[in-house]
Structures are given as structure tokens and as C-alpha cells.
Design an enzyme around this catalytic site. Structure first.
Site, PDB file in Angstrom:
ATOM      1  N   GLU A  25      -1.769  -8.887   4.518  1.00 32.34           N
ATOM      2  CA  GLU A  25      -1.692  -9.303   5.917  1.00 32.34           C
ATOM      3  C   GLU A  25      -3.053  -9.544   6.550  1.00 32.34           C
ATOM      4  O   GLU A  25      -3.144 -10.221   7.581  1.00 32.34           O
ATOM      5  CB  GLU A  25      -0.903  -8.277   6.741  1.00 32.34           C
ATOM      6  N   SER A  49      -3.883 -10.860  37.073  1.00 32.10           N
ATOM      7  CA  SER A  49      -5.332 -10.716  36.972  1.00 32.10           C
ATOM      8  C   SER A  49      -6.038 -12.053  36.832  1.00 32.10           C
ATOM      9  O   SER A  49      -7.245 -12.147  37.054  1.00 32.10           O
ATOM     10  CB  SER A  49      -5.682  -9.849  35.761  1.00 32.10           C
ATOM     11  N   GLY A  50      -5.313 -13.090  36.436  1.00 30.87           N
ATOM     12  CA  GLY A  50      -5.940 -14.362  36.127  1.00 30.87           C
ATOM     13  C   GLY A  50      -6.182 -14.528  34.649  1.00 30.87           C
ATOM     14  O   GLY A  50      -6.538 -15.608  34.183  1.00 30.87           O
ATOM     15  N   GLY A  51      -6.000 -13.450  33.874  1.00 32.45           N
ATOM     16  CA  GLY A  51      -6.139 -13.527  32.431  1.00 32.45           C
ATOM     17  C   GLY A  51      -4.945 -14.211  31.798  1.00 32.45           C
ATOM     18  O   GLY A  51      -3.916 -14.441  32.439  1.00 32.45           O
ATOM     19  N   VAL A  52      -5.076 -14.526  30.519  1.00 34.21           N
ATOM     20  CA  VAL A  52      -4.026 -15.256  29.806  1.00 34.21           C
ATOM     21  C   VAL A  52      -2.719 -14.472  29.791  1.00 34.21           C
ATOM     22  O   VAL A  52      -1.648 -15.006  30.090  1.00 34.21           O
ATOM     23  CB  VAL A  52      -4.476 -15.572  28.364  1.00 34.21           C
ATOM     24  N   CYS A  70       0.836  -1.196   0.000  1.00 35.50           N
ATOM     25  CA  CYS A  70       0.000   0.000   0.000  1.00 35.50           C
ATOM     26  C   CYS A  70       0.879   1.259   0.000  1.00 35.50           C
ATOM     27  O   CYS A  70       1.537   1.553  -0.982  1.00 35.50           O
ATOM     28  CB  CYS A  70      -0.974  -0.042   1.174  1.00 35.50           C
ATOM     29  N   SER A 126      -1.395 -11.855  31.614  1.00 33.71           N
ATOM     30  CA  SER A 126      -0.636 -11.674  32.855  1.00 33.71           C
ATOM     31  C   SER A 126      -0.142 -13.009  33.395  1.00 33.71           C
ATOM     32  O   SER A 126       0.939 -13.085  33.991  1.00 33.71           O
ATOM     33  CB  SER A 126      -1.477 -10.942  33.906  1.00 33.71           C
ATOM     34  N   SER A 127      -0.913 -14.082  33.168  1.00 27.28           N
ATOM     35  CA  SER A 127      -0.496 -15.399  33.653  1.00 27.28           C
ATOM     36  C   SER A 127       0.749 -15.888  32.924  1.00 27.28           C
ATOM     37  O   SER A 127       1.694 -16.398  33.542  1.00 27.28           O
ATOM     38  CB  SER A 127      -1.636 -16.410  33.475  1.00 27.28           C
ATOM     39  N   HIS A 169      -3.680  -5.221   0.833  1.00 26.02           N
ATOM     40  CA  HIS A 169      -3.122  -5.649   2.123  1.00 26.02           C
ATOM     41  C   HIS A 169      -3.138  -7.177   2.226  1.00 26.02           C
ATOM     42  O   HIS A 169      -4.165  -7.770   2.549  1.00 26.02           O
ATOM     43  CB  HIS A 169      -3.916  -5.037   3.276  1.00 26.02           C
TER      44      HIS A 169
END
EC number: 6.3.5.2
Length: 521
Positions: free
Chosen positions: A173, A225-228, A81, A230-231, A171
Site C-alpha cells: 500500500e 475555515s476556507g480550507g479544502v 505483514c 471544510s469547504s 507493504h
């Protein structure tokens, strides 16, 4: 690093990081740098090839110019592009504003070339592609030939076969370009000759070494946090520096149902990570009282996290670093890419929500990884698959899934509704036996601070509304709403209305991204 590398020069497109993702999917290492990266640094990087990204600006704007010495390095270059226009402009061609913007689906007629040979869609010598441009190349530079065109863009693809320079106006991608991955693989693997040697085990080794070098003997605090994200960040940093890492699990009253117990069981008890559990619900709720603007909520939540960390920092003698699970999509949605030229959409709690006077230095070991790479990394680090493939959860938690003012009452209702939705997704399978939780990329409930009239039994109700959101995406940069079975939606609705006192209406969000974002705020 001895493996082959591709360099991506970023001119500010919102989807530039997808180029990096596609290259890495071919197991070739790549880095994304600002378009104005000095030529001596490019030479030191020693790439097998260079990709010039798209961007929102004109080649006639002097602020958006890369060093043209890249065209004298003797390596293949692909311009996408704006990158194609930059290549044409600086090699003697001409670029002019188009009579009409071309945005969306287009069909390119191709001519046999090293880039396109054997790559086509449903009909011979055609490619179904995604366009997004106003300017276009109107005259080829010397030595170039046209290898693709559309009715409104006569020079949609060009090549200089001798120098291995290629330009494409669309594009490759984005997933909307059907053969985009094949075109990028052709350039990276065949034309550049890059060897596919980049894997997650290799990344772990390099990331661990980098963390150790960066941190030294300092102590690191990470908000778990328990999220993917941060874990996985916690597991990676713990692999690198062990007990120098202290995770601070902040219960701000905006977590999912039973989140606290799950986090403490997994990290403190099973993995041996030092975790400090802080109950800060009252502190967060007090600060959020009366605040309805989503940007203000994000910044308040970010600021309160820092206050909590500051309090914990005083207890740690050598604490110098705040670690976060920031990943690529977080950065691009905040216009925080290294060029800072992308058009801003919204701030992210890991980027724009942090106060300028933050006392800790920032450690973001996942900053250059996409979500699928983060999951792959988590499995390689030994985290349970069911945790690693859990749906993403935003750092501000339910604070950005409660529209408008955040109240404890709203959070309690939303927690229950969201848990029911996730339960039913896990328990319902398609004809192949795959759960709808695994078939969707992200699913959650949203609390709407409006009431609607309903009837239960012989009585009239006037209670709140929740919206269900489920999307399918490969990269979280674009997404389609999930076509969940009506029977599943019906069960979820019936359970929420009957089991969650205070909610009497459930709606389903059928918006894609774009134009909507995945989260409502």
C-alpha cells in the site's frame, strides 16, 4: 449498495487507510472495519474479498484476533505483514520472532503465481518492496507454497492457490513498494473479480442520502475555515439539506491573508449558503496567551471553537449537529482509526481537541475519504477548481505554524511571509509550464520565535526567523520535501526580508515524513 465491495480488517497499522485508498483508486468500493468485526456482520457485508492489514502486535497476543471463520467463507483473502502472520498462525503454520527487524527497502525474489504473474521491477522475478516487521512466518500452513523470499525472510510471500489465500510480508500500500498498486489491483480486480464501479458521482448520491437520514429535520452548524476539507464538507451537506445548514466562519486571528473576504464571497454570495461571520480574535488570543505546548494549543483552539458554536447554537432552534471536514489522515494520525490499536503520533483538532462535554452531535461526512478523493468530490459538487485544489490548511490555522506562544504580532508577520511564498510558487513554473504551487502538495511558512542577527544597509538588525516548508506527496501519509529551484527560494527570501518588517532570516525545511510530520506542530 449493489456494487462489488472489498472488506479491509484493520489490525492497527499506521498505513492501513492507504490500503483503502489503493482499492478505491481501482474504482472498487471498500470499507475498513476493526479486526474484531463479528462474522455475521462480515457475511452481511458480502465482500468479494478480504484484506487483512498490518499491525504493531504479535499473533500470540489474544487481544488481536479476528474471527477465523473468515477462512471458511469461500472468498479470496490477502494478508499483509501482520495479516500474513495471522493467516499462517491460524491455518496451522508457525510464526516466530525474527533474528533481526527488517525495516525499509528490500528486494523480493518471486516465483510465478496468480498474484505475481507478469508483475516485476527492473530485473526478472524481483520486486522492490518496503518491509516493516519483526516477527515472520517460519513454517507454511498445509496447502501453501512460497512465492517470494528475501535473504532474511525465506517466506516473504505465500499462497494457497486452491483457496485463493495470499500472504505478503511487505507493504504494497505504500508508494515505496514500486509494484504495490499492481499487486493490489491483481488481487482486487482479477483474483476477487470485483467490478470497478465506484465513482464520486455515486458517492455523492450515497453520502447525500446518508446525511439526510442521519440529520432528519435538525439544523447543522459547520465551522467554515476556507480550507479544502471544510469547504467540500459544506458543499456536500448543503447539497443534502440546504438551509438546514448554517456555516459559522470564525475569524480567530489565525487565518491566511484575506481569508475572511474570500470565504464570505464564495459561500455567502456565490453559493447561497447561510454563513455567520464571527470575529473572535480577541477571545482566542486571550486563551492562547502564555501557552507553548502544541497539544495544549490544539485543545484550546478546539475548545474555543465549541464555545463559539455553543453561542451560535442558542440562536438556532433545532441545532443538533456540529459538522466537520475530518478526513482519513486526520483520524490515523490521532490513532483514531476504528480499531484504536494504532500507535498515537499527535492529536488532531478534529479528533482529540474536542471537549468531552460537547453539546452537539458530530457529523463527519468526509471521514472515510483521502485528500485526493475530497478534491475530486469538490469538483463533482461544482466548487471552483482553484479552491478545491488549494493546499491544505489546518483547522487551528496559524496557531500550529507559530512555534511556541501565539501572539498577534507573530500571526501578522507570518501571514505576510506565507502569502509571499504562495505568490511566488504560483508565479514560477517548471520547464513544462506547470506552476510550483501545483507541483507541490502543501507549502507554507512557519514562524520561529527566535531572533537572529542581520545587517540591512549600514545598520544591525535583530529580528525573527521564518522557515519555509514544501512537500510532495500522493496521500499525506508519507511525504518528500520539494526540491524547489534555488532561484525561487532566493526570490522568496529576498521578498520576505525586504517586505516584512520584523523578519531578517529565511530557512528551508528539507525533512521528509517520516521522520518529521508535515506540520511543525
Amino acid at each position: 449498495m449493489t456494487q462489488d465491495k472489498i472488506l479491509i480488517l484493520d489490525f492497527g497499522s499506521q498505513v492501513t487507510q492507504l490500503i483503502a485508498r489503493r482499492v478505491r483508486e481501482a474504482h472498487v468500493y471498500c470499507e475498513l472495519h476493526s479486526f474484531d468485526m463479528p462474522l455475521d456482520e462480515i457475511k452481511a457485508f458480502n465482500p468479494k474479498g478480504i484484506i487483512l492489514s498490518g499491525g504493531p502486535n504479535s499473533v500470540y497476543e489474544s487481544d488481536y484476533q479476528a474471527d477465523t471463520g473468515i477462512f471458511d467463507l469461500g472468498i479470496p483473502i490477502l494478508g499483509i505483514c501482520y495479516g500474513m502472520q495471522f493467516m499462517a498462525h491460524h491455518l496451522g503454520g508457525e510464526v516466530q520472532p525474527g533474528n533481526q527487524r527488517e525495516f525499509g527497502y528490500a528486494q523480493v525474489k518471486t516465483i510465478d503465481s496468480e498474484l505475481t504473474r507478469g508483475i516485476q521491477d527492473d530485473t526478472p522475478n524481483t520486486l522492490d518492496v518496503w518491509m516493516s516487521h519483526g516477527d515472520k512466518v517460519s513454517k507454511l500452513p498445509t496447502g501453501f507454497t512460497v512465492i517470494g523470499d528475501t535473504p532474511s525472510c525465506p517466506i516473504a510471500m505465500m499462497e494457497n492457490a486452491e483457496k485463493q489465500f495470499y500472504g505478503i510480508q511487505f507493504h504494497p500500500e505504500v508508494t515505496h513498494t514500486k509494484q504495490g498498486r499492481a499487486l493490489l489491483n491483481r488481487f482486487v480486480l482479477d483474483i476477487c473479480g470485483a467490478q470497478p464501479g465506484w465513482t464520486m458521482p455515486n458517492y455523492i448520491e450515497e453520502a447525500v442520502a446518508k446525511i439526510r437520514e442521519q440529520v432528519g429535520s435538525d439544523e447543522v452548524i459547520l465551522g467554515l475555515s476556507g480550507g479544502v476539507d471544510s469547504s467540500v464538507a459544506a458543499a456536500l451537506i448543503h447539497r443534502a439539506i440546504g438551509d438546514q445548514l448554517t456555516c459559522v466562519f470564525v475569524d480567530h486571528g489565525l487565518l491566511r491573508l484575506n481569508e475572511g473576504k474570500m470565504v464570505m464571497d464564495m459561500f455567502a454570495r456565490n453559493l447561497g449558503v447561510k454563513v455567520i461571520h464571527v470575529d473572535a480574535e480577541g477571545q482566542f488570543m486571550a486563551k492562547l496567551a502564555g501557552v507553548t505546548d502544541p497539544e495544549k494549543k490544539r485543545k484550546i483552539i478546539g475548545a474555543e471553537f465549541i464555545e463559539v458554536f455553543d453561542a451560535e447554537e442558542k440562536k438556532l432552534t433545532n441545532a443538533k449537529w456540529l459538522a466537520q471536514g475530518t478526513i482519513y489522515p486526520d483520524v490515523i494520525e490521532s490513532a483514531g482509526a476504528k480499531t484504536k490499536k494504532a500507535h498515537a503520533i499527535k492529536s488532531h483538532h478534529n479528533v482529540g481537541g474536542l471537549p468531552e462535554n460537547m453539546k452537539l452531535k458530530l457529523l463527519e461526512p468526509l471521514r472515510d475519504l483521502f485528500k485526493d478523493e475530497v478534491r475530486e468530490l469538490g469538483v463533482a459538487l461544482g466548487l471552483p477548481r482553484e479552491m478545491v485544489y488549494r493546499h491544505p490548511f489546518p483547522g487551528p490555522g496559524l496557531g500550529v505554524r507559530i512555534l511556541g506562544e501565539v501572539k498577534k504580532e507573530y500571526a501578522d508577520l507570518l501571514r505576510q511571509a506565507d502569502d509571499i511564498f504562495i505568490q511566488e510558487l504560483r508565479n514560477t513554473t517548471d520547464e513544462n509550464g506547470t506552476s510550483w504551487y501545483d507541483l507541490t502538495s502543501q507549502a507554507f511558512a512557519v514562524f520561529l520565535p527566535v531572533k537572529s542577527v542581520g545587517v540591512m544597509g549600514d545598520g544591525r538588525t535583530y529580528d525573527y526567523v521564518v522557515a519555509l516548508r514544501a512537500v510532495i506527496t500522493s496521500d499525506f501519509m508519507t511525504a518528500h520535501w520539494a526540491e524547489l529551484p534555488y532561484s525561487l527560494l532566493g526570490r522568496v527570501s529576498n521578498r520576505i526580508i525586504n517586505e516584512v518588517k520584523g523578519i531578517n532570516r529565511v530557512v528551508y525545511d528539507v525533512s521528509g515524513k517520516p521522520p518529521a510530520t508535515i506540520e511543525w506542530e
